[in-house]
Design a protein around this motif. Structure first.
Motif, PDB file in Angstrom:
ATOM      1  N   THR A  79       0.844  -1.191   0.000  1.00  0.00           N
ATOM      2  CA  THR A  79       0.000   0.000   0.000  1.00  0.00           C
ATOM      3  C   THR A  79       0.883   1.245   0.000  1.00  0.00           C
ATOM      4  O   THR A  79       2.044   1.206   0.415  1.00  0.00           O
ATOM      5  N   GLY A  80       0.329   2.332  -0.452  1.00  0.00           N
ATOM      6  CA  GLY A  80       1.068   3.588  -0.498  1.00  0.00           C
ATOM      7  C   GLY A  80       0.392   4.548  -1.448  1.00  0.00           C
ATOM      8  O   GLY A  80      -0.483   4.168  -2.232  1.00  0.00           O
ATOM      9  N   LYS A  81       0.815   5.783  -1.378  1.00  0.00           N
ATOM     10  CA  LYS A  81       0.236   6.805  -2.248  1.00  0.00           C
ATOM     11  C   LYS A  81       0.697   6.599  -3.691  1.00  0.00           C
ATOM     12  O   LYS A  81       1.725   5.952  -3.939  1.00  0.00           O
ATOM     13  N   PRO A  82      -0.055   7.120  -4.657  1.00  0.00           N
ATOM     14  CA  PRO A  82       0.364   6.997  -6.063  1.00  0.00           C
ATOM     15  C   PRO A  82       1.765   7.567  -6.274  1.00  0.00           C
ATOM     16  O   PRO A  82       2.130   8.591  -5.695  1.00  0.00           O
ATOM     17  N   GLY A  83       2.542   6.865  -7.113  1.00  0.00           N
ATOM     18  CA  GLY A  83       3.870   7.357  -7.457  1.00  0.00           C
ATOM     19  C   GLY A  83       4.971   6.970  -6.499  1.00  0.00           C
ATOM     20  O   GLY A  83       6.099   7.451  -6.629  1.00  0.00           O
ATOM     21  N   THR A  84       4.686   6.076  -5.536  1.00  0.00           N
ATOM     22  CA  THR A  84       5.727   5.673  -4.589  1.00  0.00           C
ATOM     23  C   THR A  84       6.467   4.416  -5.038  1.00  0.00           C
ATOM     24  O   THR A  84       7.349   3.940  -4.317  1.00  0.00           O
ATOM     25  N   GLY A  85       6.105   3.863  -6.198  1.00  0.00           N
ATOM     26  CA  GLY A  85       6.854   2.721  -6.735  1.00  0.00           C
ATOM     27  C   GLY A  85       6.284   1.368  -6.375  1.00  0.00           C
ATOM     28  O   GLY A  85       7.001   0.362  -6.436  1.00  0.00           O
ATOM     29  N   LYS A  86       4.997   1.308  -6.050  1.00  0.00           N
ATOM     30  CA  LYS A  86       4.406   0.023  -5.658  1.00  0.00           C
ATOM     31  C   LYS A  86       4.469  -0.979  -6.806  1.00  0.00           C
ATOM     32  O   LYS A  86       4.899  -2.124  -6.622  1.00  0.00           O
ATOM     33  N   SER A  87       4.012  -0.578  -7.987  1.00  0.00           N
ATOM     34  CA  SER A  87       4.008  -1.493  -9.127  1.00  0.00           C
ATOM     35  C   SER A  87       5.420  -1.780  -9.624  1.00  0.00           C
ATOM     36  O   SER A  87       5.737  -2.911 -10.026  1.00  0.00           O
ATOM     37  N   THR A  88       6.275  -0.769  -9.585  1.00  0.00           N
ATOM     38  CA  THR A  88       7.642  -0.935 -10.077  1.00  0.00           C
ATOM     39  C   THR A  88       8.401  -1.971  -9.271  1.00  0.00           C
ATOM     40  O   THR A  88       9.323  -2.622  -9.784  1.00  0.00           O
ATOM     41  N   LEU A  89       8.020  -2.145  -8.019  1.00  0.00           N
ATOM     42  CA  LEU A  89       8.675  -3.146  -7.175  1.00  0.00           C
ATOM     43  C   LEU A  89       8.632  -4.525  -7.817  1.00  0.00           C
ATOM     44  O   LEU A  89       9.619  -5.278  -7.771  1.00  0.00           O
ATOM     45  N   ALA A  90       7.510  -4.890  -8.434  1.00  0.00           N
ATOM     46  CA  ALA A  90       7.393  -6.205  -9.071  1.00  0.00           C
ATOM     47  C   ALA A  90       8.414  -6.368 -10.188  1.00  0.00           C
ATOM     48  O   ALA A  90       9.047  -7.426 -10.321  1.00  0.00           O
ATOM     49  N   TYR A  91       8.586  -5.332 -11.003  1.00  0.00           N
ATOM     50  CA  TYR A  91       9.557  -5.402 -12.108  1.00  0.00           C
ATOM     51  C   TYR A  91      10.977  -5.492 -11.578  1.00  0.00           C
ATOM     52  O   TYR A  91      11.826  -6.185 -12.146  1.00  0.00           O
ATOM     53  N   ASN A  92      11.254  -4.794 -10.487  1.00  0.00           N
ATOM     54  CA  ASN A  92      12.575  -4.820  -9.897  1.00  0.00           C
ATOM     55  C   ASN A  92      12.912  -6.211  -9.367  1.00  0.00           C
ATOM     56  O   ASN A  92      14.025  -6.719  -9.553  1.00  0.00           O
ATOM     57  N   LEU A  97      16.074 -11.089  -9.816  1.00  0.00           N
ATOM     58  CA  LEU A  97      16.107 -12.533  -9.600  1.00  0.00           C
ATOM     59  C   LEU A  97      16.044 -13.328 -10.898  1.00  0.00           C
ATOM     60  O   LEU A  97      15.965 -14.560 -10.865  1.00  0.00           O
ATOM     61  N   ARG A  98      16.054 -12.633 -12.033  1.00  0.00           N
ATOM     62  CA  ARG A  98      16.043 -13.290 -13.350  1.00  0.00           C
ATOM     63  C   ARG A  98      14.875 -14.258 -13.486  1.00  0.00           C
ATOM     64  O   ARG A  98      15.035 -15.416 -13.877  1.00  0.00           O
ATOM     65  N   LEU A  99      13.692 -13.757 -13.200  1.00  0.00           N
ATOM     66  CA  LEU A  99      12.497 -14.594 -13.217  1.00  0.00           C
ATOM     67  C   LEU A  99      11.615 -14.328 -14.436  1.00  0.00           C
ATOM     68  O   LEU A  99      10.450 -14.728 -14.453  1.00  0.00           O
ATOM     69  N   GLY A 100      12.162 -13.655 -15.438  1.00  0.00           N
ATOM     70  CA  GLY A 100      11.422 -13.469 -16.674  1.00  0.00           C
ATOM     71  C   GLY A 100      10.436 -12.321 -16.612  1.00  0.00           C
ATOM     72  O   GLY A 100      10.460 -11.481 -15.708  1.00  0.00           O
ATOM     73  N   ARG A 101       9.540 -12.307 -17.583  1.00  0.00           N
ATOM     74  CA  ARG A 101       8.576 -11.226 -17.712  1.00  0.00           C
ATOM     75  C   ARG A 101       7.579 -11.242 -16.562  1.00  0.00           C
ATOM     76  O   ARG A 101       7.125 -12.300 -16.127  1.00  0.00           O
ATOM     77  N   VAL A 102       7.232 -10.062 -16.082  1.00  0.00           N
ATOM     78  CA  VAL A 102       6.219  -9.949 -15.036  1.00  0.00           C
ATOM     79  C   VAL A 102       4.845 -10.240 -15.643  1.00  0.00           C
ATOM     80  O   VAL A 102       4.494  -9.734 -16.711  1.00  0.00           O
ATOM     81  N   LEU A 103       4.080 -11.071 -14.955  1.00  0.00           N
ATOM     82  CA  LEU A 103       2.697 -11.328 -15.349  1.00  0.00           C
ATOM     83  C   LEU A 103       1.824 -10.248 -14.711  1.00  0.00           C
ATOM     84  O   LEU A 103       1.748 -10.144 -13.480  1.00  0.00           O
ATOM     85  N   PRO A 161       3.134 -25.244 -13.143  1.00  0.00           N
ATOM     86  CA  PRO A 161       4.247 -25.862 -12.407  1.00  0.00           C
ATOM     87  C   PRO A 161       5.618 -25.474 -12.968  1.00  0.00           C
ATOM     88  O   PRO A 161       6.382 -26.311 -13.458  1.00  0.00           O
ATOM     89  N   TRP A 162       5.948 -24.178 -12.870  1.00  0.00           N
ATOM     90  CA  TRP A 162       7.252 -23.711 -13.308  1.00  0.00           C
ATOM     91  C   TRP A 162       8.335 -24.208 -12.345  1.00  0.00           C
ATOM     92  O   TRP A 162       8.099 -24.376 -11.154  1.00  0.00           O
ATOM     93  N   GLU A 163       9.547 -24.394 -12.880  1.00  0.00           N
ATOM     94  CA  GLU A 163      10.671 -24.785 -12.022  1.00  0.00           C
ATOM     95  C   GLU A 163      11.053 -23.658 -11.070  1.00  0.00           C
ATOM     96  O   GLU A 163      11.413 -23.891  -9.910  1.00  0.00           O
ATOM     97  N   ARG A 164      10.984 -22.420 -11.569  1.00  0.00           N
ATOM     98  CA  ARG A 164      11.264 -21.238 -10.756  1.00  0.00           C
ATOM     99  C   ARG A 164      10.000 -20.388 -10.677  1.00  0.00           C
ATOM    100  O   ARG A 164       9.224 -20.358 -11.622  1.00  0.00           O
ATOM    101  N   PRO A 165       9.781 -19.709  -9.574  1.00  0.00           N
ATOM    102  CA  PRO A 165       8.531 -18.949  -9.436  1.00  0.00           C
ATOM    103  C   PRO A 165       8.453 -17.807 -10.437  1.00  0.00           C
ATOM    104  O   PRO A 165       9.458 -17.188 -10.781  1.00  0.00           O
ATOM    105  N   ARG A 166       7.243 -17.521 -10.904  1.00  0.00           N
ATOM    106  CA  ARG A 166       7.000 -16.339 -11.709  1.00  0.00           C
ATOM    107  C   ARG A 166       6.614 -15.183 -10.796  1.00  0.00           C
ATOM    108  O   ARG A 166       6.153 -15.372  -9.669  1.00  0.00           O
TER     109      ARG A 166
END
Length: 338
Positions: A79-92, A97-103, A161-166
């Motif tokens: 949670t947090g105010k808009p623009g604090t990087g909540k969504s960007t955290l997933a891409y980071n 961790l080299r887990l491929g494209r974010v779903l 059933p991926w070998e590594r988590p998405r």
């Protein structure tokens, strides 16, 4: 239509691409490169998504809570105010961790659990069956492969059933219908779900290859059951527009992201823009912090936009620069910019 050189408007107008005088010209050729986070000319993941992942600078408590969620195999509710990087955290997280494209699953008021799990195009399959029968009316009826008409959604794809988590981003869950958070509980607890259309198939069709949210190839599903072997890294964002039920909160790791402090802001700007405009940006950062303290919510995106626009080579004159900053750095809770 013939074009001309941009009409001269004096030295203070040199930064203008669009002049607003109705005379066609080729001023667009002087447009500098876009901000790194607004590039669209790259193959694969959009450059903006990669840039955001590389340039994101999480606070220490954010790093700790992400690790807690990974260890415990629990969704992380951010949670947090808009623009604090909540969504960007997933891409980071996915990038590091080299887990491929974010779903990505962007939530709207009409979003349902079924939308996140899978979609069956029964009408499309029926239409193809009719076309085949019309083309060869004497031949035995041939029913199209059902797997071509089932596409797993982002949540369904994450639970394969991926070998590594998405990494799964459920973005702005607070916009959803009131029932969706509770609907997610069983899926998160079981780590899987069933597809009734495949569960009803005869034994000789026990395994069906279906499409995924990735859009590149098909994956086998046996007896209609999808179940993960590595629980995905689920990052759920919320702007705090409403509360979630206690049963849902109990099954999440909760993280509140605060607005970045001056030191972290400077690191974020450095990561995005490097040395660009170093001599000017400290002043803009100070003004940004002062406005955030006095006037209300401001997002880091606004700061980056302000610095880029005033240091990218456009160089608006001081009067225009002041007016632009007033608009770009307008509080998000203001009814009008400036």
């Amino acid at each position: 239509m013939a074009t001309t050189r941009p009409p001269s408007g004096g030295p203070h107008d040199d930064w203008l691409i669009y002049r607003g005088n109705g005379e066609p010209h080729d001023g667009i050729s002087r447009l500098p490169d876009p901000p790194p986070w607004r590039r669209f000319d790259q193959e694969g993941p959009r450059m903006g998504a990669v840039e955001r992942a590389v340039s994101y600078r999480p606070a220490p408590n954010v790093v700790e809570m992400v690790n807690a969620a990974i260890y415990l195999r629990r969704p992380l509710l951010v949670t947090g105010k808009p623009g604090t990087g909540k969504s960007t955290l997933a891409y980071n997280v996915a990038y590091e961790l080299r887990l491929g494209r974010v779903l990505e699953w962007p939530i709207t008021s009409r979003a349902t659990l079924e939308e996140g799990l899978y979609k069956y195009d029964a009408i499309g399959r029926l239409h193809e069956t009719s076309l085949r029968q019309a083309g060869a009316p004497e031949a035995p009826a041939q029913i199209p492969d059902i797997g071509r008409y089932i596409r797993l959604g982002p949540l369904g794809t994450a639970l394969l059933p991926w070998e590594r988590p998405r990494v799964l981003l459920i973005d702005e869950l607070d916009k959803s219908d009131i029932d969706l958070p509770n609907d997610l509980l069983n899926v998160f607890e079981e780590g899987g779900f069933g597809i009734p259309e495949l569960e009803r198939l005869p034994e000789d069709q026990a395994t069906v290859e279906v499409m995924t949210a990735d859009g590149d190839g098909r994956v086998p599903v046996t007896r209609g059951q999808v179940r993960c072997t590595a629980f995905p890294i689920v990052i759920i964002t919320s702007n705090g527009e409403r509360e979630f039920p206690p049963a849902f909160l109990r099954r999440c790791i909760r993280l509140a992201i605060e607005a970045p402090d001056p030191e972290l802001l400077a690191e974020i700007v450095e990561a995005h823009l490097g040395d660009q405009g170093r001599e000017d940006r400290d002043e803009i950062i100070r003004e940004f912090l002062d406005r955030r303290r006095r006037r209300g919510d401001l997002a880091t995106d606004q700061l980056l936009n302000a610095i880029y626009l005033t240091t990218s080579g456009a160089r608006p004159p001081s009067e225009a620069r002041r007016s632009l900053l007033e608009s770009i750095l307008a509080p998000l809770n203001a009814t009008e910019p400036g």
